[in-house]
Every structure is written in structure tokens, then in C-alpha cells.
Design a protein around this motif. Structure first.
Motif, mmCIF file in Angstrom:
data_model
loop_
_atom_site.group_PDB
_atom_site.id
_atom_site.type_symbol
_atom_site.label_atom_id
_atom_site.label_comp_id
_atom_site.label_asym_id
_atom_site.label_seq_id
_atom_site.Cartn_x
_atom_site.Cartn_y
_atom_site.Cartn_z
ATOM 1 N N VAL A 210 2.114 12.833 9.731
ATOM 2 C CA VAL A 210 1.784 11.663 9.813
ATOM 3 C C VAL A 210 2.818 11.340 11.749
ATOM 4 C CG1 VAL A 210 4.610 11.063 9.414
ATOM 5 C CG2 VAL A 210 2.653 9.060 9.314
ATOM 6 N N ASN B 269 -2.934 10.238 15.100
ATOM 7 C CA ASN B 269 -2.763 9.846 13.859
ATOM 8 C C ASN B 269 -2.059 8.272 14.030
ATOM 9 O OD1 ASN B 269 -2.277 8.573 11.633
ATOM 10 N ND2 ASN B 269 -1.825 10.833 10.227
ATOM 11 N N GLN C 137 3.977 -0.882 3.522
ATOM 12 C CA GLN C 137 3.254 0.232 3.475
ATOM 13 C C GLN C 137 3.913 1.696 3.377
ATOM 14 O OE1 GLN C 137 -0.173 0.254 6.022
ATOM 15 N NE2 GLN C 137 -0.901 1.642 5.405
ATOM 16 N N GLY D 42 -0.035 1.694 13.552
ATOM 17 C CA GLY D 42 -0.964 0.218 12.738
ATOM 18 C C GLY D 42 -0.385 0.105 11.398
ATOM 19 N N ALA D 43 0.914 0.956 10.769
ATOM 20 C CA ALA D 43 1.279 0.847 9.491
ATOM 21 C C ALA D 43 2.122 -0.784 9.262
ATOM 22 C CB ALA D 43 2.450 1.631 8.592
ATOM 23 N N LEU E 90 4.194 5.471 4.118
ATOM 24 C CA LEU E 90 3.250 6.979 4.610
ATOM 25 C C LEU E 90 3.601 7.363 3.387
ATOM 26 C CD1 LEU E 90 2.557 5.404 7.739
ATOM 27 C CD2 LEU E 90 1.115 5.259 5.440
ATOM 28 N N ASP F 95 3.773 12.015 2.843
ATOM 29 C CA ASP F 95 3.081 12.660 3.632
ATOM 30 C C ASP F 95 3.891 14.272 3.445
ATOM 31 O OD1 ASP F 95 2.238 14.649 6.401
ATOM 32 O OD2 ASP F 95 3.347 14.077 7.627
ATOM 33 N N THR G 50 -0.914 10.332 4.225
ATOM 34 C CA THR G 50 -1.303 10.475 5.221
ATOM 35 C C THR G 50 -0.304 11.622 5.560
ATOM 36 O OG1 THR G 50 -0.490 7.582 4.834
ATOM 37 C CG2 THR G 50 -0.822 8.607 7.468
ATOM 38 N N ARG H 97 1.715 7.175 21.859
ATOM 39 C CA ARG H 97 0.899 5.994 21.530
ATOM 40 C C ARG H 97 1.748 4.649 22.196
ATOM 41 N NH1 ARG H 97 -2.921 7.486 17.980
ATOM 42 N NH2 ARG H 97 -3.158 5.225 18.054
ATOM 43 N N GLU I 88 0.800 -1.303 -0.354
ATOM 44 C CA GLU I 88 -0.059 -0.090 -0.117
ATOM 45 C C GLU I 88 0.538 1.005 0.432
ATOM 46 O OE1 GLU I 88 -2.321 -0.090 3.205
ATOM 47 O OE2 GLU I 88 -3.088 -2.141 3.072
ATOM 48 N N ALA J 27 -1.801 6.059 11.960
ATOM 49 C CA ALA J 27 -1.258 5.969 10.779
ATOM 50 C C ALA J 27 -0.197 4.837 10.977
ATOM 51 C CB ALA J 27 -1.447 6.647 9.707
ATOM 52 N N LEU J 28 1.449 5.809 11.754
ATOM 53 C CA LEU J 28 2.290 5.407 11.701
ATOM 54 C C LEU J 28 3.010 3.868 12.530
ATOM 55 C CD1 LEU J 28 5.631 5.584 10.931
ATOM 56 C CD2 LEU J 28 5.672 7.012 12.971
#
Length: 404
Positions: A40, A45, A189, A50-51, A191, A193, A37, A86, A33, A47-48
Motif C-alpha cells: 500500500v 499504488n 474503506q 484514492g481510498a 486497506l 496489507d 491491498t 502522489r 469496503e 489505493a491509499l
């Protein structure tokens, strides 16, 4: 799906003798993917963290973050604050990464960090945060570590965002040769940014513009028009969308990434050696390595594109007015169209090495007008010499006019 067939139409025995030869045939689906994003590093967020992980990732998650030195200086505090917010169990491995350090020693540095951290083989992807060199190094390390370890790319340079961060290749330099050692190992993945571009210096923004211009010249005339009309301001404003440019930022970056992925998707392992995305990459590897540290990657690519644009003009593939527009856009983006190494001897050696790389044929992409390309196999030393001279004259005239 895997099939196993003995080399005999009669099964495991032929005339009473056991079969000693089999053919194994298998196919592995490839899926990764790439997506924009924004923000990031904002702790809100997810995303980082969970990537690139499968379902059922352990809580709290663990991550080895490989971060380029300058990125750590600029964003290290934010990255650490993100990890704390996180609940991330993490370690940061800071790596100085540029073309002269793009070697197996850098790969070993990353693998040693992976060993120290004790990453799980499938559920704890390594996260690479930096430019194209760092992502190539981390990708190669992950392809070799336990024969395949997942990783996530977070490009922080323009060239990483539109080129190095979206494909499947990894690699390091070997001797005088660029990316001579490498693998095909796409990140799980990527991301993207654009906020990282706010702290990128002007030269490195221009450097990334070369790869965007490549896509424009060989397949996207509308993208060329955007660069012609807005390219200078995009560089001036670091792609941050100031003064009403935000829609243009999104369209330019989106077209560049989409165009690259569209060409890569059906040929990730380069079984087909005629690749239009090789435009700008026939002479540039030799020029870049010979000039180190003088030329950046995108600058060498632009020299290559300028050279082949002139060759295409001489062959009637590009009109004189189109050639002028192309060279003017290059200069407007702050990219070089001439270098002292653009001389027949060096260019001849570069072409010979490219022929070896492309399995004995030139397979040289040339622009066809603006927005299309053709492949040729018959570029001659005389054409290279004439094109180099033409660019020398253009550069000299431009310099006398006060533009260089």
C-alpha cells in the motif's frame, strides 16, 4: 427513505385540534469496503490516496494521516515519500496508542489535529495507520467530529488486520472498563496489507492469532486445521509466505476476515445480542483491564476461550480429545491458557459485568466441538471455579514438561 406520520389516523387535525405528535421513520444504507491491498505504500499504488473518497475528489488531494508512533518510526520515510510522489497535500499526526492511553484525551488529540488541518467534511477522509487501539481512537474522533467524518483504516498489526480493522465499532476505555465509550462508525474503506506484519514482533503476531483462532473455533473447522498444521510457521515467518507458505497465508487471512465480516454484516449495530463473535469476549475485558499492561488483548481473549472450552467439555459439548487439541494449538501459537487472575472472584465479577453489557442475560457462546457454537445462560460460579482449577493444573503440568 424517510416517512413522517402524524399520530392520528385523521391527518393533521383530530376533532378540530392540531396534532402534537409525529413518528419519524428512516433508513440509512451502510456500505463500506474491506480489501487486501499489497504494498500500500508503493508510490505506484493509488489505493491509499484514492481510498474512501467520492467521485470528483479535488486535485491535488488533501489528507490528514494519523500514524502510530512505532509505525512512523518504521515506515514514516516511506509514507512521506509516497505522499510526495502522489502529489498529496498532507499532514502527519503521530499518536502513541496503546491500551493504557486509549482514552478521550487521545480522541481530543486527533480532533485537534483535524481542526488544525481544516479537513473538508465529506471529501477528505482521515487516514488511520496503526493497530487496533489507534484505529478505535481515530474512528471515535471521526464519528464525533461534525457528527460524522469519513475515515480510512490501514491496519499494521495482525489483530487490526483480522479484527479491529474490519468492523463498525469504535471506542475508548473509561475508568477500569474496556471500550465503555464508543460509537458505531465504520471506516469508508479498510486497506489490508500483510507486508506490515514483517516488522511485527512475535508476541504481537501471536496476539492477533487469538482472533483468528476465535473464528476457527466457532465457525470454521478447516481454518482450525490450518492453524493446527501451519500456525507456528505462520508466526515464525511473519505471514510473509516464505518457504512455500504463501497460499496458506492467503487462505488463513482470507478465511479469518471473511468469517468475521460474515457474522458482522447482518448485525452491525448489535441489535441482536447473541453474537458468536463475542466468543472469547465474556471474561477477557475484565482480565485485560485488571492485568494492564501485562496482557495484550488477544492474550486475554485466549484465556477466555481456554476457560470456556473447559466449561464446554464439562457439559459434553466438546470431547476431551478436542479440548486437548484446542489447548495444544493455543500453546503452539504462543498464547497463554492460564493467568493468576483466572480465579473465581475475578471471573465472577467479569461475568456479572458481561451480563449487564448483554442486557441482563449471559448470552455466553460456548464451542460445540470444533467449528460451531451454542449460547448458554446458566454458567454457575462452581463451573467457573472448576474450569479455572483445570487450567491451573494443565498449566502446571505443561510447565513441568518444559513447554512453558
Amino acid at each position: 427513505m424517510t416517512t413522517l406520520a402524524p399520530r392520528s389516523p385523521h391527518g393533521l387535525f383530530t376533532s378540530g385540534e392540531p396534532v402534537r405528535s409525529w413518528t419519524v421513520s428512516t433508513a440509512k444504507p451502510v456500505r463500506y469496503e474491506v480489501g487486501f491491498t499489497p504494498d500500500v505504500l508503493d508510490p505506484r499504488n493509488p489505493a491509499l490516496v484514492g481510498a474512501g473518497v467520492p467521485d470528483g475528489d479535488p486535485v491535488p488531494p488533501r489528507r490528514l494521516l494519523v500514524v502510530e508512533t512505532t509505525v512512523d518510526e518504521l515506515y514514516g520515510d516511506r509514507l512521506r515519500a509516497y505522499g510526495e510522489a502522489r502529489g498529496l497535500d498532507y499532514e502527519i499526526h503521530v499518536l502513541t496508542a496503546h491500551e493504557q492511553l486509549k482514552t478521550m484525551d487521545a480522541v481530543f488529540s486527533v480532533t485537534e489535529a483535524m481542526d488544525r488541518f481544516g479537513i473538508a467534511r465529506r471529501s477528505e477522509p482521515v487516514v488511520a495507520i496503526g493497530g487496533g487501539v489507534l484505529m478505535d481512537v481515530v474512528g471515535l474522533a471521526c464519528s464525533l467530529y461534525r457528527r460524522s467524518t469519513p475515515y480510512v483504516r490501514v491496519p499494521t498489526t495482525l489483530i487490526g488486520l483480522v479484527d479491529a480493522g474490519v468492523g463498525a465499532k469504535t471506542g475508548v476505555n473509561f475508568g477500569p472498563y474496556k471500550n465503555r465509550l464508543g460509537t458505531y462508525h465504520p471506516a469508508a474503506q479498510t486497506l489490508l496489507d500483510p507486508r506490515f506484519l514483517a516488522t511485527l514482533d512475535r508476541r504481537h503476531l501471536s496476539n492477533g492469532m487469538a482472533e483468528i483462532l476465535k473464528i476457527a473455533l466457532i465457525k470454521d473447522r478447516d481454518l482450525f486445521g490450518l492453524l493446527e498444521n501451519h500456525g507456528g510457521r505462520l508466526v515464525d515467518e511473519h505471514f510473509q509466505g516464505d518457504r512455500g507458505l504463501d497460499p496458506v497465508v492467503r487462505e488463513v487471512l482470507g478465511r479469518a476476515v471473511h468469517g468475521m465480516l460474515e457474522e458482522l454484516q447482518g448485525n452491525l449495530w448489535e441489535s441482536e445480542l447473541e453474537r458468536v463473535v463475542d466468543y472469547g469476549h465474556s471474561f477477557s475485558p475484565t482480565l485485560e483491564m485488571r492485568a494492564l499492561p501485562e496482557l495484550l488483548h488477544g492474550e486475554a481473549v485466549c484465556l477466555d476461550m481456554a476457560l470456556t472450552t473447559v466449561i464446554a467439555e464439562e457439559r459434553g459439548l466438546v470431547l476431551p480429545r478436542e479440548r486437548r487439541r484446542i489447548l495444544d494449538v493455543m500453546c503452539g501459537l504462543g498464547l497463554p491458557v492460564w493467568h493468576r487472575l483466572c480465579e473465581p472472584g475475578v471471573l465472577g465479577e467479569a461475568l456479572a459485568d458481561t451480563v449487564r453489557h448483554r442486557d441482563g442475560s449471559q448470552r455466553l457462546p460456548l464451542p460445540l466441538g470444533i467449528g460451531d457454537a451454542v449460547f448458554v445462560d446458566d454458567v454457575t460460579p462452581g463451573e467457573l471455579a472448576d474450569a479455572a482449577l483445570s487450567l491451573t493444573l494443565y498449566h502446571t503440568a505443561d510447565k513441568e514438561d518444559g513447554h512453558a
